[in-house]
Design a protein around this motif. Structure first.
Motif, PDB file in Angstrom:
ATOM      1  N   ARG A 122     -14.901 -20.977  -9.222  1.00 24.31           N
ATOM      2  CA  ARG A 122     -15.758 -20.119 -10.057  1.00 24.31           C
ATOM      3  C   ARG A 122     -16.380 -20.927 -11.204  1.00 24.31           C
ATOM      4  O   ARG A 122     -17.545 -20.775 -11.517  1.00 24.31           O
ATOM      5  CB  ARG A 122     -14.957 -18.952 -10.635  1.00 24.31           C
ATOM      6  CG  ARG A 122     -14.331 -18.077  -9.597  1.00 24.31           C
ATOM      7  CD  ARG A 122     -15.265 -16.961  -9.184  1.00 24.31           C
ATOM      8  NE  ARG A 122     -14.572 -16.041  -8.305  1.00 24.31           N
ATOM      9  CZ  ARG A 122     -14.863 -15.888  -7.022  1.00 24.31           C
ATOM     10  NH1 ARG A 122     -15.828 -16.565  -6.476  1.00 24.31           N
ATOM     11  NH2 ARG A 122     -14.200 -15.032  -6.294  1.00 24.31           N
ATOM     12  N   ARG A 123     -15.569 -21.768 -11.831  1.00 23.69           N
ATOM     13  CA  ARG A 123     -16.068 -22.591 -12.947  1.00 23.69           C
ATOM     14  C   ARG A 123     -17.195 -23.506 -12.466  1.00 23.69           C
ATOM     15  O   ARG A 123     -18.239 -23.612 -13.111  1.00 23.69           O
ATOM     16  CB  ARG A 123     -14.931 -23.434 -13.531  1.00 23.69           C
ATOM     17  CG  ARG A 123     -15.399 -24.321 -14.684  1.00 23.69           C
ATOM     18  CD  ARG A 123     -14.499 -25.483 -14.911  1.00 23.69           C
ATOM     19  NE  ARG A 123     -14.553 -26.391 -13.771  1.00 23.69           N
ATOM     20  CZ  ARG A 123     -13.736 -27.402 -13.590  1.00 23.69           C
ATOM     21  NH1 ARG A 123     -12.780 -27.648 -14.443  1.00 23.69           N
ATOM     22  NH2 ARG A 123     -13.849 -28.186 -12.539  1.00 23.69           N
ATOM     23  N   ASP A 124     -16.985 -24.143 -11.322  1.00 24.31           N
ATOM     24  CA  ASP A 124     -18.002 -25.055 -10.800  1.00 24.31           C
ATOM     25  C   ASP A 124     -19.279 -24.308 -10.425  1.00 24.31           C
ATOM     26  O   ASP A 124     -20.386 -24.819 -10.629  1.00 24.31           O
ATOM     27  CB  ASP A 124     -17.451 -25.842  -9.610  1.00 24.31           C
ATOM     28  CG  ASP A 124     -16.353 -26.815 -10.008  1.00 24.31           C
ATOM     29  OD1 ASP A 124     -16.199 -27.098 -11.219  1.00 24.31           O
ATOM     30  OD2 ASP A 124     -15.642 -27.296  -9.095  1.00 24.31           O
ATOM     31  N   ALA A 125     -19.131 -23.096  -9.896  1.00 23.20           N
ATOM     32  CA  ALA A 125     -20.317 -22.297  -9.550  1.00 23.20           C
ATOM     33  C   ALA A 125     -21.096 -21.915 -10.806  1.00 23.20           C
ATOM     34  O   ALA A 125     -22.326 -21.990 -10.825  1.00 23.20           O
ATOM     35  CB  ALA A 125     -19.904 -21.043  -8.777  1.00 23.20           C
ATOM     36  N   VAL A 126     -20.389 -21.524 -11.840  1.00 20.94           N
ATOM     37  CA  VAL A 126     -21.050 -21.173 -13.103  1.00 20.94           C
ATOM     38  C   VAL A 126     -21.719 -22.407 -13.702  1.00 20.94           C
ATOM     39  O   VAL A 126     -22.858 -22.331 -14.193  1.00 20.94           O
ATOM     40  CB  VAL A 126     -20.051 -20.542 -14.098  1.00 20.94           C
ATOM     41  CG1 VAL A 126     -20.639 -20.448 -15.488  1.00 20.94           C
ATOM     42  CG2 VAL A 126     -19.613 -19.168 -13.606  1.00 20.94           C
ATOM     43  N   ALA A 175     -22.900 -24.956 -12.084  1.00 23.85           N
ATOM     44  CA  ALA A 175     -24.101 -25.241 -11.285  1.00 23.85           C
ATOM     45  C   ALA A 175     -25.234 -24.289 -11.650  1.00 23.85           C
ATOM     46  O   ALA A 175     -26.396 -24.690 -11.762  1.00 23.85           O
ATOM     47  CB  ALA A 175     -23.774 -25.137  -9.797  1.00 23.85           C
ATOM     48  N   GLN A 176     -24.902 -23.012 -11.878  1.00 26.25           N
ATOM     49  CA  GLN A 176     -25.921 -22.043 -12.284  1.00 26.25           C
ATOM     50  C   GLN A 176     -26.498 -22.397 -13.643  1.00 26.25           C
ATOM     51  O   GLN A 176     -27.712 -22.312 -13.854  1.00 26.25           O
ATOM     52  CB  GLN A 176     -25.330 -20.636 -12.328  1.00 26.25           C
ATOM     53  CG  GLN A 176     -25.085 -20.022 -10.981  1.00 26.25           C
ATOM     54  CD  GLN A 176     -24.422 -18.660 -11.096  1.00 26.25           C
ATOM     55  OE1 GLN A 176     -23.671 -18.399 -12.029  1.00 26.25           O
ATOM     56  NE2 GLN A 176     -24.696 -17.801 -10.128  1.00 26.25           N
ATOM     57  N   LEU A 177     -25.641 -22.791 -14.562  1.00 25.07           N
ATOM     58  CA  LEU A 177     -26.113 -23.179 -15.889  1.00 25.07           C
ATOM     59  C   LEU A 177     -27.011 -24.411 -15.814  1.00 25.07           C
ATOM     60  O   LEU A 177     -28.040 -24.483 -16.492  1.00 25.07           O
ATOM     61  CB  LEU A 177     -24.933 -23.444 -16.827  1.00 25.07           C
ATOM     62  CG  LEU A 177     -24.173 -22.215 -17.295  1.00 25.07           C
ATOM     63  CD1 LEU A 177     -22.916 -22.624 -18.045  1.00 25.07           C
ATOM     64  CD2 LEU A 177     -25.050 -21.340 -18.155  1.00 25.07           C
ATOM     65  N   GLN A 178     -26.634 -25.363 -14.986  1.00 24.13           N
ATOM     66  CA  GLN A 178     -27.443 -26.575 -14.835  1.00 24.13           C
ATOM     67  C   GLN A 178     -28.803 -26.224 -14.235  1.00 24.13           C
ATOM     68  O   GLN A 178     -29.830 -26.730 -14.680  1.00 24.13           O
ATOM     69  CB  GLN A 178     -26.719 -27.607 -13.954  1.00 24.13           C
ATOM     70  CG  GLN A 178     -27.487 -28.908 -13.778  1.00 24.13           C
ATOM     71  CD  GLN A 178     -27.751 -29.620 -15.097  1.00 24.13           C
ATOM     72  OE1 GLN A 178     -26.894 -29.662 -15.964  1.00 24.13           O
ATOM     73  NE2 GLN A 178     -28.936 -30.170 -15.252  1.00 24.13           N
ATOM     74  N   SER A 179     -28.805 -25.358 -13.238  1.00 22.30           N
ATOM     75  CA  SER A 179     -30.058 -24.932 -12.612  1.00 22.30           C
ATOM     76  C   SER A 179     -30.945 -24.200 -13.617  1.00 22.30           C
ATOM     77  O   SER A 179     -32.157 -24.445 -13.691  1.00 22.30           O
ATOM     78  CB  SER A 179     -29.756 -24.027 -11.422  1.00 22.30           C
ATOM     79  OG  SER A 179     -30.939 -23.543 -10.855  1.00 22.30           O
ATOM     80  N   THR A 180     -30.340 -23.319 -14.402  1.00 20.99           N
ATOM     81  CA  THR A 180     -31.085 -22.585 -15.425  1.00 20.99           C
ATOM     82  C   THR A 180     -31.648 -23.540 -16.470  1.00 20.99           C
ATOM     83  O   THR A 180     -32.802 -23.416 -16.889  1.00 20.99           O
ATOM     84  CB  THR A 180     -30.183 -21.530 -16.087  1.00 20.99           C
ATOM     85  OG1 THR A 180     -29.715 -20.639 -15.072  1.00 20.99           O
ATOM     86  CG2 THR A 180     -30.915 -20.754 -17.149  1.00 20.99           C
ATOM     87  N   HIS A 181     -30.842 -24.495 -16.882  1.00 20.70           N
ATOM     88  CA  HIS A 181     -31.283 -25.480 -17.866  1.00 20.70           C
ATOM     89  C   HIS A 181     -32.447 -26.311 -17.315  1.00 20.70           C
ATOM     90  O   HIS A 181     -33.446 -26.524 -18.012  1.00 20.70           O
ATOM     91  CB  HIS A 181     -30.120 -26.394 -18.259  1.00 20.70           C
ATOM     92  CG  HIS A 181     -30.517 -27.498 -19.186  1.00 20.70           C
ATOM     93  ND1 HIS A 181     -30.860 -27.268 -20.503  1.00 20.70           N
ATOM     94  CD2 HIS A 181     -30.659 -28.841 -18.984  1.00 20.70           C
ATOM     95  CE1 HIS A 181     -31.187 -28.419 -21.073  1.00 20.70           C
ATOM     96  NE2 HIS A 181     -31.065 -29.381 -20.172  1.00 20.70           N
ATOM     97  N   SER A 182     -32.323 -26.753 -16.072  1.00 20.52           N
ATOM     98  CA  SER A 182     -33.401 -27.547 -15.463  1.00 20.52           C
ATOM     99  C   SER A 182     -34.693 -26.749 -15.371  1.00 20.52           C
ATOM    100  O   SER A 182     -35.783 -27.274 -15.629  1.00 20.52           O
ATOM    101  CB  SER A 182     -32.981 -28.017 -14.071  1.00 20.52           C
ATOM    102  OG  SER A 182     -31.876 -28.884 -14.160  1.00 20.52           O
ATOM    103  N   ALA A 183     -34.579 -25.470 -15.015  1.00 20.64           N
ATOM    104  CA  ALA A 183     -35.767 -24.615 -14.929  1.00 20.64           C
ATOM    105  C   ALA A 183     -36.388 -24.439 -16.309  1.00 20.64           C
ATOM    106  O   ALA A 183     -37.622 -24.457 -16.454  1.00 20.64           O
ATOM    107  CB  ALA A 183     -35.398 -23.264 -14.327  1.00 20.64           C
ATOM    108  N   ALA A 184     -35.552 -24.279 -17.333  1.00 15.21           N
ATOM    109  CA  ALA A 184     -36.068 -24.123 -18.695  1.00 15.21           C
ATOM    110  C   ALA A 184     -36.761 -25.388 -19.171  1.00 15.21           C
ATOM    111  O   ALA A 184     -37.811 -25.334 -19.825  1.00 15.21           O
ATOM    112  CB  ALA A 184     -34.933 -23.750 -19.648  1.00 15.21           C
ATOM    113  N   VAL A 185     -36.200 -26.537 -18.842  1.00 17.60           N
ATOM    114  CA  VAL A 185     -36.818 -27.808 -19.222  1.00 17.60           C
ATOM    115  C   VAL A 185     -38.167 -27.961 -18.524  1.00 17.60           C
ATOM    116  O   VAL A 185     -39.165 -28.344 -19.146  1.00 17.60           O
ATOM    117  CB  VAL A 185     -35.883 -28.997 -18.890  1.00 17.60           C
ATOM    118  CG1 VAL A 185     -36.609 -30.317 -18.999  1.00 17.60           C
ATOM    119  CG2 VAL A 185     -34.666 -28.976 -19.802  1.00 17.60           C
ATOM    120  N   ALA A 186     -38.207 -27.632 -17.235  1.00 22.54           N
ATOM    121  CA  ALA A 186     -39.465 -27.737 -16.483  1.00 22.54           C
ATOM    122  C   ALA A 186     -40.503 -26.766 -17.045  1.00 22.54           C
ATOM    123  O   ALA A 186     -41.674 -27.132 -17.224  1.00 22.54           O
ATOM    124  CB  ALA A 186     -39.216 -27.447 -15.009  1.00 22.54           C
TER     125      ALA A 186
END
Length: 152
Positions: free
Chosen positions: A113-117, A119-130
């Motif tokens: 669960r921690r790793d999934a969260v 990964a979601q945070l990293q994806s959200t962060h990358s989208a925000a940066v883009a």
């Protein structure tokens, strides 16, 4: 009539067995709440387990004097009482093994669960940066643009 030390021993082991049964049940619920991502209920279960573990720790302290005794020299009220106490102690050991296995499974599930969260945070962060880079690119107005608002 005075109680035999072995009666006290049997009572303490019985109490330990009862607490271990409760810990095992809370461990089952813990796994369910992890699977359901219900962190509020999970925290309640963990709090309950902590309380039970404190009770077990207290019992272990009360059992400590019996550990130094020679089991063959203990005086039991009957052979059946001795056999029942030994069986319950074996049940405690079995329960403890089950609880340890539950804890391993719970830990593994929480790590997933921690790793999934993460990964979601990293994806959200990358989208925000883009998105931020894109907004910055479209808002960019160089100083050398032609001003068409002046009269000249």
């Amino acid at each position: 009539m005075s109680r035999l030390e072995t009666d006290i021993l049997a009572e303490l082991i019985n109490q330990k067995h009862g607490l271990l049964l409760q810990v095992r049940e809370l461990g089952r619920r813990q796994l369910e709440f992890i699977a359901d991502d219900d962190m509020n209920q999970l925290l309640r279960v963990l709090s309950g387990k902590q309380h039970l573990l404190a009770g077990i720790q207290s019992l272990e302290q009360r059992l400590a004097p019996f550990r130094n005794q020679d089991p063959e020299r203990r005086v039991w009220s009957s052979p059946a009482a001795r056999t029942a106490c030994a069986a319950q102690m074996n049940g405690c050991e079995r329960l403890l093994g089950e609880i340890m296995q539950q804890e391993k499974v719970s830990e593994a599930e929480m790590l997933v669960r921690r790793d999934a969260v993460a990964a979601q945070l990293q994806s959200t962060h990358s989208a925000a940066v883009a998105r931020g880079a894109y907004v910055h690119q479209t808002d960019f107005h160089p100083q050398s643009q032609l001003d068409l608002t002046s009269d000249r």
